[in-house]
Scaffold this active site. Structure first.
Site, PDB file in Angstrom:
ATOM      1  N   CYS A 380       0.833  -1.199   0.000  1.00 40.58           N
ATOM      2  CA  CYS A 380       0.000   0.000   0.000  1.00 40.58           C
ATOM      3  C   CYS A 380       0.875   1.259   0.000  1.00 40.58           C
ATOM      4  O   CYS A 380       1.424   1.635  -1.020  1.00 40.58           O
ATOM      5  CB  CYS A 380      -0.973  -0.067   1.166  1.00 40.58           C
ATOM      6  SG  CYS A 380      -2.425   0.940   0.909  1.00 40.58           S
ATOM      7  N   HIS A 513      -3.610  -5.127   0.596  1.00 36.04           N
ATOM      8  CA  HIS A 513      -3.017  -5.725   1.808  1.00 36.04           C
ATOM      9  C   HIS A 513      -3.150  -7.243   1.768  1.00 36.04           C
ATOM     10  O   HIS A 513      -4.118  -7.798   2.296  1.00 36.04           O
ATOM     11  CB  HIS A 513      -3.732  -5.190   3.053  1.00 36.04           C
ATOM     12  CG  HIS A 513      -3.477  -3.746   3.315  1.00 36.04           C
ATOM     13  ND1 HIS A 513      -2.443  -3.304   4.092  1.00 36.04           N
ATOM     14  CD2 HIS A 513      -4.124  -2.642   2.873  1.00 36.04           C
ATOM     15  CE1 HIS A 513      -2.444  -1.989   4.129  1.00 36.04           C
ATOM     16  NE2 HIS A 513      -3.454  -1.559   3.400  1.00 36.04           N
ATOM     17  N   GLU A 515      -1.685  -9.338   3.439  1.00 37.40           N
ATOM     18  CA  GLU A 515      -1.527  -9.950   4.772  1.00 37.40           C
ATOM     19  C   GLU A 515      -2.854 -10.366   5.399  1.00 37.40           C
ATOM     20  O   GLU A 515      -2.893 -11.286   6.213  1.00 37.40           O
ATOM     21  CB  GLU A 515      -0.756  -9.007   5.716  1.00 37.40           C
ATOM     22  CG  GLU A 515      -1.460  -7.721   6.142  1.00 37.40           C
ATOM     23  CD  GLU A 515      -1.214  -6.551   5.200  1.00 37.40           C
ATOM     24  OE1 GLU A 515      -0.961  -6.790   4.003  1.00 37.40           O
ATOM     25  OE2 GLU A 515      -1.306  -5.384   5.653  1.00 37.40           O
TER      26      GLU A 515
HETATM   27  N1  GLN Z   1      -1.944   6.668   2.986  1.00 36.68           N
HETATM   28  C1  GLN Z   1      -2.061   5.924   1.795  1.00 36.68           C
HETATM   29  C2  GLN Z   1      -3.416   6.093   1.146  1.00 36.68           C
HETATM   30  O1  GLN Z   1      -4.360   6.485   1.774  1.00 36.68           O
HETATM   31  C3  GLN Z   1      -1.784   4.452   2.014  1.00 36.68           C
HETATM   32  C4  GLN Z   1      -2.736   3.784   2.936  1.00 36.68           C
HETATM   33  C5  GLN Z   1      -2.248   2.461   3.415  1.00 36.68           C
HETATM   34  O2  GLN Z   1      -1.062   2.182   3.377  1.00 36.68           O
HETATM   35  N2  GLN Z   1      -3.122   1.628   3.919  1.00 36.68           N
HETATM   36  O3  GLN Z   1      -3.565   5.813  -0.025  1.00 36.68           O
END
Ligand code: GLN
Length: 538
Positions: A380, A513, A515
């Site tokens: 992310c 994600h 995970e």
């Molecule tokens: N801050 C980033 C976004 O909002 C990544 C978010 C995250 O890593 N879950 O896109």
């Protein structure tokens, strides 16, 4: 009709109610029954989405896009049952629902009260969408005696009365401490906790006693006598060396059979615990280990990256190797220290994150991974940082940045509406923050001949998201010309989902994600592959 099992906690928090509930779910499922798991949280936030991971640990995201308590992660990992939006509720959400109804005049002029209106809403939550289950296990957050949890305990008391006590079971998990100075095991805290529970109308049917060492029969008898619980149902759970031993330990203590006995049900299947034994052995006996660095902002609190830590361990299980997690605070990671801090690391992982703090350290670590052929996984925010690093250092776009933390500059990462007219409008960038991101499971299409397609072994994947910002697709050609391939895209081709570096042993960034989907008995392919590459690196 479903039967309901309520799990409360006593004496102290963090005794492992989540893990106990998850293990019980696993055992009951293995006995041939269908199980759902639910968590009732007594805090006032509507959901944990806006809570700092420092405060409450990781926010676990479900397929259907709910931001939930991390215990739902334990539930999924152990039981394999996919959690839903309807499986986690908080006091905040309950009150908000009741107050919305009140504003609409739905209470027909009545005085709106904790009993019955709040308790009714809690009971609705417990019962909702559960008719096809054999068992619904509901864990009550916090411990008995907290002011906040009172309405929940009252609601489960009423609930058991409504559906008939034979269809509802109360499990109370307490601490039975061992006092070193007097070399004694103490049952008094458990007695007090049960007294507290009984004073608000709930008599536990099973007591699970968490203890550092085995509890002698005479002490169990004491608990049975004072707490009014059959001796067979005073169950001990002695600290295990790894959480993967928990299902084995509860099986030995016959927790699942006691539950079935209570409901006058028979086991439909015998249980094979070999898979758990196998992974426990790998975790405890494997001597080989590698260092994996997690470079993020929330490294001080162990639970802040719970699913991630777990997924890495699962990757280790798959590769027969122990993972030594090195948590590095990105805010303290100076560019000049990168080499000395990372020289013994076999793989570098940059997890999800928010805001500007710590970005320089992350970007420097990514450059180090790229230059030195160290396996790298960016998740992310980690993928967004990898894009910025590459843009600045390889494409020579020195002003490349994300509009999340720099309103000026060149936005290689930003809100999609910045470059797509009538694009997905994200609510809440300057108003409400809760529940306004791109949340939950979305499809991605993987590029032919890509490394990622080989890893997943399929063309279309589904993974869970939690982000507001995106990599700007308009820079795709520029990146690809220099070897950073956009190897996974949303089906409409507008959102970069995966990037990978050519001419590097293992360098992958994902906007989602992975995970959240990894399980001890079914490690996620991306983590297995990352660990394999890290193992080969050094
Ligand atoms: N801050 C980033 C976004 O909002 C990544 C978010 C995250 O890593 N879950 O896109």
């Amino acid at each position: 009709m479903a039967r309901y099992i309520f799990v409360t906690g006593g004496v102290v928090s963090s005794l492992g109610k989540g893990l106990s509930s998850a293990s019980l779910a696993y055992l009951l499922q293995s006995r041939g029954y269908k199980v759902r798991l639910r968590k009732l949280d007594p805090y006032l936030n509507i959901d944990p989405g806006t809570m700092s991971p420092f405060q409450h640990g990781e926010v676990y995201v479900t397929d259907d896009g709910a931001e939930t308590d991390l215990d739902l992660g334990h539930y999924e990992r152990f039981s394999g049952v996919i959690a839903k939006k309807t499986d986690n509720i908080t006091t905040g959400k309950i009150y908000s629902d009741v107050l919305k109804k009140e504003r609409k005049g739905k209470y027909l002029g009545k005085t709106v009260q904790v009993i019955p209106h709040i308790t009714d809403r809690i009971k609705e939550f417990i019962k909702n969408d559960s008719s096809k289950e054999d068992f619904v296990i509901c864990e009550i957050g916090g411990i008995v005696g907290d002011i906040e949890s009172l309405p929940f305990i009252e609601a489960i008391r009423q609930f058991a009365n409504d559906i008939g006590k034979k269809n509802a079971l109360f499990i109370h998990l307490t601490l039975v401490p061992y006092l070193k100075s007097s070399d004694e095991i103490k049952t008094k805290p458990t007695q007090h906790s049960v007294k507290e529970l009984r004073s608000i109308g709930v008599q536990p049917d099973i007591i699970i006693c968490r203890s550092e060492r085995p509890i002698p029969l005479e002490h169990r008898k004491k608990i049975s006598l004072f707490c009014n619980v059959n001796i067979k149902n005073v169950i001990e759970t002695v600290d295990v060396k790894t959480i993967y031993e928990a299902p084995i330990s509860f099986y030995k203590e016959k927790l699942d059979l006691r539950v079935l006995d209570y409901f006058k049900l028979k086991s439909r299947k015998s249980i094979n615990l070999d898979p758990w034994k196998k992974i426990t052995k790998i975790i405890l006996k494997t001597n080989k280990q590698i260092n994996i660095a997690i470079i993020g902002k929330y490294v001080e609190l162990k639970d802040a990256y719970k699913s991630l830590d777990e997924a890495l361990i699962h990757g280790g299980i798959e590769n027969n190797i122990k993972i030594n997690l090195i948590r590095i605070d990105s805010e303290k990671l100076k560019v000049s220290d990168i080499h000395s801090k990372l020289k013994d690391i076999s793989g570098i992982l940059i997890p999800g994150g928010f805001g500007k703090r710590g970005t320089d350290g992350k970007i420097a670590a990514i450059k180090y991974a790229r230059d030195n052929n160290v396996p790298f996984l960016g998740i992310c925010y980690g993928m967004q940082m990898a894009i910025i690093e590459f843009a600045r250092n390889i494409l020579n776009l020195k002003k490349a940045t994300s509009s999340e933390f720099d309103k000026k500059g060149l936005h290689v990462v930003g809100l999609i509406e910045e470059w797509v007219k009538n694009g997905r409008t994200i609510k809440g960038t300057d108003k409400d923050l809760g529940g306004t991101m791109r949340l939950g499971s979305y499809e991605a299409k993987l590029k032919d001949n890509s490394m990622i397609k080989k890893i997943y072994g399929k063309k279309i994947i589904n993974e869970r998201h939690r982000h507001r910002y995106e990599v700007n697709i308009n820079f795709k050609d520029k990146f690809e010309k220099k070897g950073l391939i956009f190897s996974g895209l949303s089906p409409d081709g507008l959102l970069p989902e995966i990037i990978e570096l050519k001419n590097h042993p293992w360098f992958i960034g994902v906007q989602f994600h992975p995970e959240f989907r990894s399980r001890p008995l079914a490690p996620h392919p991306l983590f297995s592959s990352f660990i394999k590459a890290s193992k080969n690196h050094r």
